[in-house]
Design a protein around this motif. Structure first.
Motif, PDB file in Angstrom:
ATOM      1  N   TYR A  17       0.826  -1.208   0.000  1.00 16.85           N
ATOM      2  CA  TYR A  17       0.000   0.000   0.000  1.00 16.85           C
ATOM      3  C   TYR A  17       0.856   1.251   0.000  1.00 16.85           C
ATOM      4  O   TYR A  17       0.545   2.231  -0.687  1.00 16.85           O
ATOM      5  CB  TYR A  17      -0.946   0.017   1.206  1.00 16.85           C
ATOM      6  CG  TYR A  17      -2.033  -1.024   1.159  1.00 16.85           C
ATOM      7  CD1 TYR A  17      -2.643  -1.393  -0.044  1.00 16.85           C
ATOM      8  CD2 TYR A  17      -2.460  -1.648   2.314  1.00 16.85           C
ATOM      9  CE1 TYR A  17      -3.649  -2.348  -0.078  1.00 16.85           C
ATOM     10  CE2 TYR A  17      -3.471  -2.609   2.293  1.00 16.85           C
ATOM     11  CZ  TYR A  17      -4.050  -2.945   1.098  1.00 16.85           C
ATOM     12  OH  TYR A  17      -5.059  -3.885   1.068  1.00 16.85           O
TER      13      TYR A  17
ATOM     14  N   SER B 110       0.956   3.974  -3.007  1.00 18.21           N
ATOM     15  CA  SER B 110       0.626   5.357  -2.657  1.00 18.21           C
ATOM     16  C   SER B 110       1.752   6.319  -3.016  1.00 18.21           C
ATOM     17  O   SER B 110       1.505   7.407  -3.542  1.00 18.21           O
ATOM     18  CB  SER B 110       0.301   5.461  -1.158  1.00 18.21           C
ATOM     19  OG  SER B 110      -0.817   4.678  -0.844  1.00 18.21           O
TER      20      SER B 110
ATOM     21  N   CYS C 234       1.492   9.404  -5.746  1.00 21.12           N
ATOM     22  CA  CYS C 234       1.865  10.785  -5.397  1.00 21.12           C
ATOM     23  C   CYS C 234       2.960  11.311  -6.324  1.00 21.12           C
ATOM     24  O   CYS C 234       2.876  12.441  -6.821  1.00 21.12           O
ATOM     25  CB  CYS C 234       2.310  10.873  -3.941  1.00 21.12           C
ATOM     26  SG  CYS C 234       0.971  10.630  -2.760  1.00 21.12           S
TER      27      CYS C 234
ATOM     28  N   GLY D  67       2.936   9.798   0.355  1.00 16.02           N
ATOM     29  CA  GLY D  67       2.643   8.419  -0.053  1.00 16.02           C
ATOM     30  C   GLY D  67       2.759   7.450   1.107  1.00 16.02           C
ATOM     31  O   GLY D  67       1.915   6.553   1.262  1.00 16.02           O
TER      32      GLY D  67
ATOM     33  N   THR E 136      -0.254   7.994   3.345  1.00 15.59           N
ATOM     34  CA  THR E 136      -1.470   7.445   2.738  1.00 15.59           C
ATOM     35  C   THR E 136      -1.466   5.920   2.771  1.00 15.59           C
ATOM     36  O   THR E 136      -2.492   5.291   3.055  1.00 15.59           O
ATOM     37  CB  THR E 136      -1.611   7.961   1.293  1.00 15.59           C
ATOM     38  OG1 THR E 136      -1.592   9.385   1.325  1.00 15.59           O
ATOM     39  CG2 THR E 136      -2.898   7.489   0.661  1.00 15.59           C
ATOM     40  N   GLY E 137      -0.322   5.325   2.494  1.00 16.44           N
ATOM     41  CA  GLY E 137      -0.217   3.867   2.552  1.00 16.44           C
ATOM     42  C   GLY E 137      -0.504   3.320   3.936  1.00 16.44           C
ATOM     43  O   GLY E 137      -1.161   2.278   4.084  1.00 16.44           O
TER      44      GLY E 137
ATOM     45  N   TRP F 174      -4.287   3.538   4.355  1.00 17.47           N
ATOM     46  CA  TRP F 174      -4.917   2.539   3.497  1.00 17.47           C
ATOM     47  C   TRP F 174      -4.769   1.141   4.101  1.00 17.47           C
ATOM     48  O   TRP F 174      -5.700   0.319   4.059  1.00 17.47           O
ATOM     49  CB  TRP F 174      -4.274   2.629   2.128  1.00 17.47           C
ATOM     50  CG  TRP F 174      -4.858   1.776   1.044  1.00 17.47           C
ATOM     51  CD1 TRP F 174      -6.011   1.058   1.064  1.00 17.47           C
ATOM     52  CD2 TRP F 174      -4.284   1.578  -0.245  1.00 17.47           C
ATOM     53  NE1 TRP F 174      -6.189   0.408  -0.134  1.00 17.47           N
ATOM     54  CE2 TRP F 174      -5.148   0.726  -0.959  1.00 17.47           C
ATOM     55  CE3 TRP F 174      -3.130   2.032  -0.865  1.00 17.47           C
ATOM     56  CZ2 TRP F 174      -4.888   0.317  -2.263  1.00 17.47           C
ATOM     57  CZ3 TRP F 174      -2.874   1.632  -2.175  1.00 17.47           C
ATOM     58  CH2 TRP F 174      -3.745   0.782  -2.855  1.00 17.47           C
TER      59      TRP F 174
ATOM     60  N   LEU G  82      -9.020   8.778   3.036  1.00 17.88           N
ATOM     61  CA  LEU G  82      -8.495   8.643   1.679  1.00 17.88           C
ATOM     62  C   LEU G  82      -9.230   9.550   0.698  1.00 17.88           C
ATOM     63  O   LEU G  82      -8.627  10.095  -0.229  1.00 17.88           O
ATOM     64  CB  LEU G  82      -8.549   7.187   1.226  1.00 17.88           C
ATOM     65  CG  LEU G  82      -7.628   6.225   1.988  1.00 17.88           C
ATOM     66  CD1 LEU G  82      -7.829   4.798   1.514  1.00 17.88           C
ATOM     67  CD2 LEU G  82      -6.162   6.646   1.878  1.00 17.88           C
TER      68      LEU G  82
END
Length: 157
Positions: free
Chosen positions: A7, A11, A15, A61, A64-65, A68, A81
């Motif tokens: 993930y 991500s 990005c 990234g 976000t990962g 996620w 998200l």
């Protein structure tokens, strides 16, 4: 754990891709129109922008990962998200409007909106994963600096 790294990798790639694509708008004006603008004393040298943005996109990234990886099925993850995706679109839109359309005031409105969206994104990231929220803070600080710079360029031109 392996799933989390996947993930994060996806991500970070997304990005960096958004940054790369929006750089096309930047490159069309950075060595032409932008050079001739009046800029404030605190305008950094042009070479600093690429490494700073690459680092920020990587941090975004990773953040976000991590969110996620908490599970896309969870409403808080989906909300976080969603906010991230919207702010990322505004991030790219700023480059298009400022450099592509050479619209300094329009870009100022976009970057102010981006700051608000970033604050909401960080709020939701913090609910899901505190580390993710902290990883977004350098990005928020840079965008605040960029907003001040954008304002001063608008004011001087």
């Amino acid at each position: 754990m392996k799933k989390q790294y996947t993930y994060i990798a996806i991500s970070v790639a997304i990005c960096l891709l958004v940054g790369f694509l929006s750089s096309f708008a930047t490159q069309s004006s950075v060595n032409d129109w932008y050079l001739h603008l009046n800029k404030p004393w605190f305008n950094p040298p042009s070479w600093i922008f690429a490494p700073v943005w690459i680092l920020l996109y990587i941090l975004m990234g990773i953040a976000t990962g991590l969110v996620w990886a908490k599970g896309i099925y969870h409403i808080w993850v989906k909300t976080a998200l969603y906010h991230f995706g919207i702010q990322l679109l505004f991030n790219a839109l700023w480059s298009i409007v400022f450099f592509g359309f050479q619209n300094i005031f329009g870009a100022l409105l976009i970057i102010l909106t981006l700051i608000v969206l970033l604050i909401f994104t960080i709020k939701w990231f913090k609910i899901v994963n505190k580390t993710s929220a902290y990883l977004m803070i350098p990005y928020l600080l840079w965008v605040c600096y960029a907003a001040i710079l954008n304002y001063k360029i608008w004011e001087l031109n």
